[in-house]
Design a protein around this motif. Structure first.
Motif, mmCIF file in Angstrom:
data_model
loop_
_atom_site.group_PDB
_atom_site.id
_atom_site.type_symbol
_atom_site.label_atom_id
_atom_site.label_comp_id
_atom_site.label_asym_id
_atom_site.label_seq_id
_atom_site.Cartn_x
_atom_site.Cartn_y
_atom_site.Cartn_z
ATOM 1 N N GLY A 66 7.070 17.758 26.192
ATOM 2 C CA GLY A 66 6.940 16.768 25.125
ATOM 3 C C GLY A 66 7.641 17.221 23.853
ATOM 4 N N GLY A 67 7.649 16.353 22.853
ATOM 5 C CA GLY A 67 8.327 16.668 21.608
ATOM 6 C C GLY A 67 7.481 17.504 20.672
ATOM 7 N N ALA A 68 8.138 18.228 19.770
ATOM 8 C CA ALA A 68 7.439 19.040 18.779
ATOM 9 C C ALA A 68 6.827 18.191 17.671
ATOM 10 N N THR A 69 7.242 16.936 17.564
ATOM 11 C CA THR A 69 6.713 16.061 16.522
ATOM 12 C C THR A 69 5.213 15.873 16.652
ATOM 13 N N ASN A 70 4.745 15.739 17.894
ATOM 14 C CA ASN A 70 3.311 15.557 18.113
ATOM 15 C C ASN A 70 2.513 16.764 17.643
ATOM 16 N N PHE A 71 3.030 17.969 17.878
ATOM 17 C CA PHE A 71 2.346 19.167 17.420
ATOM 18 C C PHE A 71 2.286 19.217 15.896
ATOM 19 N N GLY A 72 3.381 18.858 15.246
ATOM 20 C CA GLY A 72 3.391 18.848 13.779
ATOM 21 C C GLY A 72 2.388 17.868 13.206
ATOM 22 N N TYR A 73 2.344 16.657 13.783
ATOM 23 C CA TYR A 73 1.382 15.672 13.309
ATOM 24 C C TYR A 73 -0.052 16.096 13.593
ATOM 25 N N SER A 74 -0.282 16.763 14.727
ATOM 26 C CA SER A 74 -1.645 17.196 15.053
ATOM 27 C C SER A 74 -2.156 18.208 14.029
ATOM 28 N N TYR A 143 4.993 13.664 34.442
ATOM 29 C CA TYR A 143 5.925 14.699 34.020
ATOM 30 C C TYR A 143 5.373 16.099 34.267
ATOM 31 N N ASN A 144 4.118 16.329 33.861
ATOM 32 C CA ASN A 144 3.521 17.656 34.008
ATOM 33 C C ASN A 144 2.012 17.492 34.138
ATOM 34 N N VAL A 145 1.503 17.719 35.336
ATOM 35 C CA VAL A 145 0.079 17.481 35.604
ATOM 36 C C VAL A 145 -0.801 18.465 34.833
ATOM 37 N N GLY A 146 -0.388 19.740 34.776
ATOM 38 C CA GLY A 146 -1.195 20.741 34.080
ATOM 39 C C GLY A 146 -1.376 20.413 32.612
ATOM 40 N N SER A 147 -0.293 20.064 31.947
ATOM 41 C CA SER A 147 -0.371 19.695 30.531
ATOM 42 C C SER A 147 -1.186 18.419 30.340
ATOM 43 N N ALA A 148 -1.034 17.484 31.254
ATOM 44 C CA ALA A 148 -1.749 16.220 31.149
ATOM 45 C C ALA A 148 -3.261 16.419 31.293
ATOM 46 N N ILE A 149 -3.674 17.395 32.116
ATOM 47 C CA ILE A 149 -5.111 17.670 32.262
ATOM 48 C C ILE A 149 -5.683 18.205 30.954
ATOM 49 N N VAL A 150 -4.939 19.090 30.287
ATOM 50 C CA VAL A 150 -5.384 19.594 28.983
ATOM 51 C C VAL A 150 -5.443 18.448 27.978
ATOM 52 N N MET A 151 -4.465 17.575 28.018
ATOM 53 C CA MET A 151 -4.449 16.412 27.125
ATOM 54 C C MET A 151 -5.615 15.475 27.417
ATOM 55 N N LEU A 152 -6.017 15.401 28.677
ATOM 56 C CA LEU A 152 -7.119 14.519 29.067
ATOM 57 C C LEU A 152 -8.437 14.946 28.428
ATOM 58 N N ILE A 153 -8.617 16.252 28.231
ATOM 59 C CA ILE A 153 -9.840 16.743 27.589
ATOM 60 C C ILE A 153 -9.967 16.167 26.179
#
Length: 233
Positions: A66-74, A143-153
């Motif tokens: 994913g993009g770094a923009t989301n991390f900056g906004y978070s 795109y990435n199941v592992g990352s999506a599971i963390v995002m699901l939390i």
């Protein structure tokens, strides 16, 4: 008269920055509403914790492609909304029940409604807005199941917090209206200047507290008497 020392947020003694608020639910909030105010305080902590978890999820989102923009906004959301949510909607509710202030009730309703709207947007999860909501999480599973599971939390936490915020808004509004509160009371407080004279209105409370220890404030008879908060939500 003993002076109450600010104790929130709790900061180490060696820091030059000192606490900004006096926070004591057991001492300042009337017993019938103590449980409700405590629950709203827990809700604020849940929301702040969810924003912190959102930062971790956005790192996983970034690491998965994913993009770094989301991390900056978070990071912006957790730095901005954690203290502002306490100051802008929890403190008005706290002061509303502490001093039976219609003006503070109206401030809470207005700001907390905007908070609920923003929480709904965060739960939806528009990509590029810095929150791992449903839309961003479901799309990222391809795109990435592992990352999506963390995002699901984070998505599940945001959903729970948003639902609880809606319940709080309805509960406090029903309690306020049930006690005869209205927008007219808030306008009267605004026009008379009572909303900014909290120290004057609490002189009796402080005097009694000094002589007899912690007790509940004596509320003016002209303000609505809100029904006991005995129901569960």
């Amino acid at each position: 008269m003993a002076e109450r020392v600010n104790n929130f947020p709790p900061l180490p003694q060696f820091m030059r920055i000192k606490p900004c608020f006096y926070h004591n639910i057991e001492e300042e909030i009337p017993a019938p509403h103590m449980q409700l105010v405590r629950k709203v305080y827990i809700l604020w902590m849940m929301y702040s914790g969810t924003l912190c978890m959102n930062v971790i999820s956005c790192i996983a989102w970034w690491a998965g492609g994913g993009g770094a923009t989301n991390f900056g906004y978070s990071l912006l959301w957790v730095i901005l909304f954690s203290p502002c949510s306490y100051t802008c909607w929890f403190r008005p509710l706290y002061k509303a029940f502490r001093a039976d202030s219609s003006f503070n009730f109206m401030s809470f309703f207005f700001i907390f409604f905007l908070q609920c709207v923003f929480a709904i947007i965060q739960t939806i999860g528009i990509p590029g807005w810095g929150t791992c909501g449903w839309m961003a999480t479901v799309m990222f599973f391809s795109y990435n199941v592992g990352s999506a599971i963390v995002m699901l939390i984070t998505t599940l936490l945001l959903t729970v917090v948003t639902v609880l915020m809606g319940l709080v808004l309805l509960r406090v509004h029903r309690l306020y209206r049930g006690g005869g509160g209205s927008f007219e009371h808030a306008k009267e407080e605004w026009s008379s200047g009572m909303w900014k004279n909290a120290p004057v209105r609490e002189v009796g409370f402080n005097a009694v507290s000094t002589a007899q220890g912690p007790t509940l404030p004596q509320y003016p008879a002209a303000v609505p008497s809100y029904p006991d908060d005995t129901s569960h939500w």
